[in-house]
Structure formats: structure tokens, C-alpha cells
Design an enzyme around this catalytic site. Structure first.
Site, PDB file in Angstrom:
ATOM      1  N   HIS A 128      97.744   0.470  66.985  1.00  0.00           N
ATOM      2  CA  HIS A 128      96.835   1.546  67.358  1.00  0.00           C
ATOM      3  C   HIS A 128      97.435   2.323  68.530  1.00  0.00           C
ATOM      4  O   HIS A 128      98.525   1.992  69.019  1.00  0.00           O
ATOM      5  CB  HIS A 128      95.419   1.035  67.639  1.00  0.00           C
ATOM      6  N   HIS A 139      98.815   0.442  71.576  1.00  0.00           N
ATOM      7  CA  HIS A 139     100.179  -0.087  71.426  1.00  0.00           C
ATOM      8  C   HIS A 139     101.196   1.052  71.574  1.00  0.00           C
ATOM      9  O   HIS A 139     102.250   0.897  72.183  1.00  0.00           O
ATOM     10  CB  HIS A 139     100.390  -0.707  70.045  1.00  0.00           C
ATOM     11  N   CYS A 158      88.739 -19.354  75.001  1.00  0.00           N
ATOM     12  CA  CYS A 158      88.528 -18.144  74.185  1.00  0.00           C
ATOM     13  C   CYS A 158      89.615 -18.111  73.128  1.00  0.00           C
ATOM     14  O   CYS A 158      90.800 -18.067  73.453  1.00  0.00           O
ATOM     15  CB  CYS A 158      88.585 -16.869  75.028  1.00  0.00           C
ATOM     16  N   CYS A 211      91.811 -14.881  73.207  1.00  0.00           N
ATOM     17  CA  CYS A 211      92.827 -14.909  74.265  1.00  0.00           C
ATOM     18  C   CYS A 211      93.817 -16.045  74.053  1.00  0.00           C
ATOM     19  O   CYS A 211      94.916 -16.019  74.587  1.00  0.00           O
ATOM     20  CB  CYS A 211      92.200 -15.118  75.645  1.00  0.00           C
ATOM     21  N   CYS A 267      83.853 -14.442  77.419  1.00  0.00           N
ATOM     22  CA  CYS A 267      85.227 -14.139  77.825  1.00  0.00           C
ATOM     23  C   CYS A 267      85.261 -12.801  78.552  1.00  0.00           C
ATOM     24  O   CYS A 267      84.709 -11.820  78.072  1.00  0.00           O
ATOM     25  CB  CYS A 267      86.128 -14.080  76.590  1.00  0.00           C
ATOM     26  N   HIS A 300      87.195 -10.245  76.182  1.00  0.00           N
ATOM     27  CA  HIS A 300      86.669  -9.926  74.852  1.00  0.00           C
ATOM     28  C   HIS A 300      85.154  -9.808  74.793  1.00  0.00           C
ATOM     29  O   HIS A 300      84.614  -9.342  73.793  1.00  0.00           O
ATOM     30  CB  HIS A 300      87.132 -10.975  73.834  1.00  0.00           C
ATOM     31  N   LYS A 339      87.673   0.050  75.872  1.00  0.00           N
ATOM     32  CA  LYS A 339      89.002  -0.386  75.494  1.00  0.00           C
ATOM     33  C   LYS A 339      89.136  -0.374  73.970  1.00  0.00           C
ATOM     34  O   LYS A 339      88.227  -0.778  73.253  1.00  0.00           O
ATOM     35  CB  LYS A 339      89.251  -1.808  76.001  1.00  0.00           C
ATOM     36  N   LYS A 376      90.445  -4.217  68.013  1.00  0.00           N
ATOM     37  CA  LYS A 376      90.088  -4.464  66.629  1.00  0.00           C
ATOM     38  C   LYS A 376      88.601  -4.761  66.514  1.00  0.00           C
ATOM     39  O   LYS A 376      87.940  -4.299  65.611  1.00  0.00           O
ATOM     40  CB  LYS A 376      90.890  -5.676  66.163  1.00  0.00           C
TER      41      LYS A 376
HETATM   42 ZN    ZN Z   1      89.150 -13.560  75.247  1.00  0.00          ZN
END
Ligand code: ZN
Length: 500
Positions: free
Chosen positions: A18, A21, A126, A129, A143, A146, A294, A297
């Protein structure tokens, strides 16, 4: 000749490429292109991270073998980088044999040195992670990266004695104030280390998608212990000692702030444990946000780089990513901002300068470019612009570098406005003004080439110059007076047609 070894993170293959990246990778590419112009010996590494639970689960969800998922998605990253003219020197995949061998050698050295030992651990984990968190690091019990629930896990695993490295890391960062940039991130890293470092579990026996520990093949290496050493593998670790001595330590690891801890705390300690030098600098950038969130996905706000390239072209996409976000801070991506910047900087400033110059040379100079004046008012501007551009790339702040380069474009346009060569009769006065403008364009083509490789080459060719900007060497190529004059100048179609 100086060596310059720069890496991007290797990207997880559970995800499609994406714009986040692309932002990191385009920055890396442009910085490396700048260093090639300086004549440095450059190694630019990128690649894909293919082992670990996350990739294994993504493959399972799609009903395919993890290697097949890795093959498929690694290829998507390569295709995205091809479309963006990313000129990497090496693309590493962690499932390659060369890497598995290097990871095992690296683990064995640390094990032999006594810093990997067996232990039991219980903690909050997590999966996304692939890392443990302490209760006070969680945000509302989730997390911090996330925003998803963590699991309580108990494992009997192999542990890396990170706790033994707390003081050595602090001493290292004390002695190397530029080892983490920008300073806000350095402070974050120091704060984390000062809180106290716990040993980390570095093996998994619950699944087998990974590199087996050489002394206990029932366990595979934790994904970060297999991912981070990719930077060693590509430099020739344990296969080519001469090559490794040349490239290691890496000059820059470019990383998102979400993986800073792994690169600036765990990785230097792992390297110290293996008797190797830490990287010279971990450069942490912000996130490219979409409407303030952010890109990820799980949040479904991804933009495929290929869609932007199809719409704007590779150069304009690269330019936007480099220019719009100040490296180190978060940036907000929006289509409207991209169109606005494209029109202002590329169509109106650069494109318009080239088109005006070529038109006037055609009508007033019989299509042949006159040489610049040694005492041109633009000569001192060009010298300042080069210094500021070099400073921006040197600090890894492409937005500053490009802003500096664009000053020469603006001043060359103003130089034309002030002299109005289109109103004058052909002759010495017009030739002088046009020679100056052609020289400014020549210098811009060199300085902008790390961001706009195609357009820079196109400007170069239209000015009638032999070779291309990438063959030039700085600082000589930025010195005033390089345009020889007497060359045919081509108008051609608009370099960057205006967009609505
Ligand atoms: Zn995480």
C-alpha cells in the site's frame, strides 16, 4: 569512494503493498539515487518478510501453503517497486536458503556466547505484532499498535538475554547521539531502555513456519530474530567476509515508528551479542495517514501504489510522497492534496519553465540553446540551491531537499518574467537570458533526478545534452556553467500536463 548501505524494512507478505510501504521505499530509493550522484558505492536493500505466525495464519485463511502465499505476495511487492522505478540493488526474501543459513549462523554465535537460554514465560501477546506487552503498555486492554485484544500465553521457550544489554545500549546511545533519528524517537528509545529490559522469547514450537534453531530443531526462530538479520545476509554475513567487512555496519535502516523498538533496542543488542557493530543510524519516519488514521489491512483504508501510478505516473507519485510528508512526522494522504501539488510544482513550475524556455529558444534563437553567462544573477542562486538540496538529502528530509531545488525553478521563471525575452528582438540580450535559463534547467534536471528519474532524463534530452542525469557526478554537475550552448532544444509535449 564512500560506501552507503541503506535498507527498508522487509515487508510482511500477508499484506498487499500500500502507499505506506511505497512512502518508505520511494524515500529509500531517492536517498540512494542521491548518493549515487555523489559517487558513493551504494547498496540499497529491500525485500519481504515471509515466515512467522501472521503469514502462516494468512495462508491458512486462504487455504494455501505459506510458501505459495509468500511467492505470490512477494511478487506483488516487486511489481509495485518496478512500477515506481525503485532501483534496489538486492531484494531479499527471508525464505531464501542464503538467509536461512545466515540466521542459523547468527543464532548459533549468540547461543555459543551464552546469551540464549531456555526458560518459561507467561505474558500478554499480540499476534499481529508477534510480540509481548506489559499490562501498562496496553491501551484500554488492547495492543497499542493494533487496538486489538491480546492473549495470555505461557511458553517454555528459548530466551535472548536482552536484560544483560541495558547498560551497554545506554552507553552506546550516549556515545552515538545520531544512532536514532529524529531526536524525539531517540528519546523514546532511551525512555524504553531505562524502564528496564526484559529477556525476550525468541523461539516458537507451536508452529513450524520459520527457521529451525540449529541446536533445537523442534523450535523455529521468532519472526523478528529471523527478519532483522536480513540486513546481515545481504551484506555477505558468513558467506563473504570481504564483502561483509565492506558493507557492515549498515548506514541507515529506514523504519516506521511502529517497528522502532525492534530496530533500535532489540537489534543492536542482538548484534552486540553476536560481536557485531550496531547500524550507524536507525531513521524512524511517521505514518502516512489517510483521513488521520494509520493505513492498515485491518482498517481497510489502503491505497494501492499501482492505482496512483496508473493515474499520475511514477514520477508524480514519487514526487508527492517525497515532497508532501516531512520525514519523521506523520503525513496525511489525500487525493486533493496530490492534485494540487502536482499542478503547482510539476505542471506550473517545472513543466512551465521547460515549455517557455523551449518555445522562446525556438522562436528567438533558431532552436539552438545559447550558453549561460558566467556572471548570471542565477549563478549564486544555483550555488545556494545546491547547498540546501545536499543538506536536505543528507539529513534524510527529502521534502526540504526538493523545496530547495524548486527555488531554482521559481527563480528561473522570475528571471524570465523580469527580462521578458519573448518581447525582445533576437540578439545578445535574449541569448544571455535564455542561456541562463537553460543552465538552471540543466542543474534542476540533475538535482531533481532522485525524485523524478523519467522527467529529469526527459529535460536533459530536450536540452540536447548527451548522456543522462544519472551519469552526472556531484558537486561538479551542479556547478554553474555546465551547459555548453550550441545544442538543439526540443519543445515536445507538456512534461506534466495540468490536471483538473
Ligand atoms: Zn499488535
Amino acid at each position: 569512494m564512500a560506501k552507503f548501505y541503506l535498507t527498508t524494512p522487509i515487508y510482511y507478505v500477508n499484506d498487499a503493498p500500500h502507499v505506506g510501504h511505497a512512502y518508505t521505499t520511494v524515500t529509500a530509493d531517492a536517498v540512494c539515487r542521491w548518493h549515487r550522484l555523489l559517487g558513493d558505492d551504494v547498496l540499497f536493500l529491500t525485500g519481504t518478510d515471509e515466515y512467522g505466525l501472521k503469514n502462516s495464519q494468512a495462508a491458512e485463511a486462504q487455504g494455501v501453503h505459506p510458501q505459495l502465499l509468500a511467492d505470490r505476495n512477494s511478487e506483488r511487492f516487486r511489481a509495485a517497486w518496478d512500477s515506481l522505478d525503485i532501483a534496489y540493488d538486492d531484494f531479499i526474501r527471508t525464505t531464501e536458503a542464503r538467509h536461512g543459513n545466515a540466521v542459523q549462523a547468527f543464532l548459533q554465535v549468540i547461543y555459543d556466547n551464552g546469551d540464549i537460554e531456555r526458560d518459561t514465560y507467561q505474558g500478554l501477546y499480540c499476534v499481529a505484532c508477534e510480540a509481548y506487552y506489559t499490562p501498562d503498555e496496553l491501551v484500554d486492554g488492547n495492543c497499542p499498535i493494533h487496538g486489538r485484544p491480546v492473549q495470555l500465553l505461557t511458553e517454555e521457550n528459548w530466551f535472548f538475554r536482552l536484560s544483560r544489554y541495558q547498560q551497554r545500549l545506554l552507553d552506546y546511545f550516549e556515545a552515538h547521539p545520531d544512532a536514532v533519528i529524529p531526536p524525539t524517537r531517540r528519546n523514546e528509545v532511551l525512555g524504553f531502555i531505562r524502564q528496564g529490559l526484559a529477556d525476550i522469547s525468541i523461539s516458537r514450537s507451536s508452529f513450524d513456519w520459520g527457521v529451525p534453531l540449529p541446536w533445537d530443531p523442534a523450535h523455529v526462530a521468532w519472526v523478528w530474530f529471523d527478519a532483522l538479520p536480513n540486513y546481515l545476509t545481504a551484506a555477505g554475513y558468513r558467506t563473504d567476509s570481504e564483502r561483509f567487512a565492506h558493507w557492515w555496519p549498515a548506514d541507515y535502516h529506514l523504519v516506521g515508528k511502529d517497528i522502532l523498538r525492534f530496530h533500535a533496542v532489540y537489534w543492536p543488542a542482538m548484534l552486540m551479542a553476536a560481536g557485531l557493530d550496531p547500524p550507524r543510524c536507525v531513521a524512524s519516519h511517521g505514518w502516512l495517514l489517510v483521513s488521520g488514521e494509520k493505513m492498515s489491512k485491518t482498517r481497510l483504508n489502503q491505497i494501492a501504489p499501482g492505482d496512483l501510478v496508473a493515474d499520475f505516473g511514477s514520477d508524480a507519485t514519487r514526487y508527492h510522497l517525497l515532497r508532501e510528508v516531512t520525514f519523521g512526522s506523520d503525513g496525511d494522504f489525500s487525493y486533493e492534496a496530490m492534485v494540487a501539488r502536482y499542478n503547482a510544482d510539476l505542471a506550473n513550475n517545472l513543466g512551465n519553465l521547460l515549455s517557455r524556455v523551449a518555445t522562446i529558444v525556438a522562436t528567438k534563437c533558431a532552436g539552438v540553446g545559447p550558453p549561460p553567462r558566467p556572471q548570471s544573477p542565477l549563478a549564486s542562486v544555483a550555488a545556494e540551491v545546491y547547498a540546501a538540496t545536499a543538506d536536505g538529502w543528507g539529513r534524510l528530509v527529502p521534502s526540504d531537499a526538493l523545496e530547495a531545488t524548486w527555488r531554482l525553478i521559481r527563480e528561473a521563471n522570475a528571471h524570465l518574467e523580469a527580462n521578458e525575452p519573448w518581447k525582445a528582438e533576437p540578439g545578445t540580450a535574449v541569448d544571455a537570458v535564455m542561456g541562463d535559463a537553460l543552465e538552471a534547467l540543466r542543474i534542476v534536471a540533475v538535482l531533481a533526478s532522485p525524485a523524478l528519474p523519467h522527467a529529469a532524463a526527459d529535460v536533459w534530452r530536450r536540452l540536447g545534452l548527451p548522456g543522462s542525469p544519472v551519469d552526472q557526478r556531484l558537486p561538479a554537475a551542479a556547478a554553474w556553467g555546465g551547459y555548453p550552448g550550441g545544442l538543439p532544444v526540443e519543445k515536445g509535449t507538456p512534461l506534466f500536463p495540468r490536471r483538473k
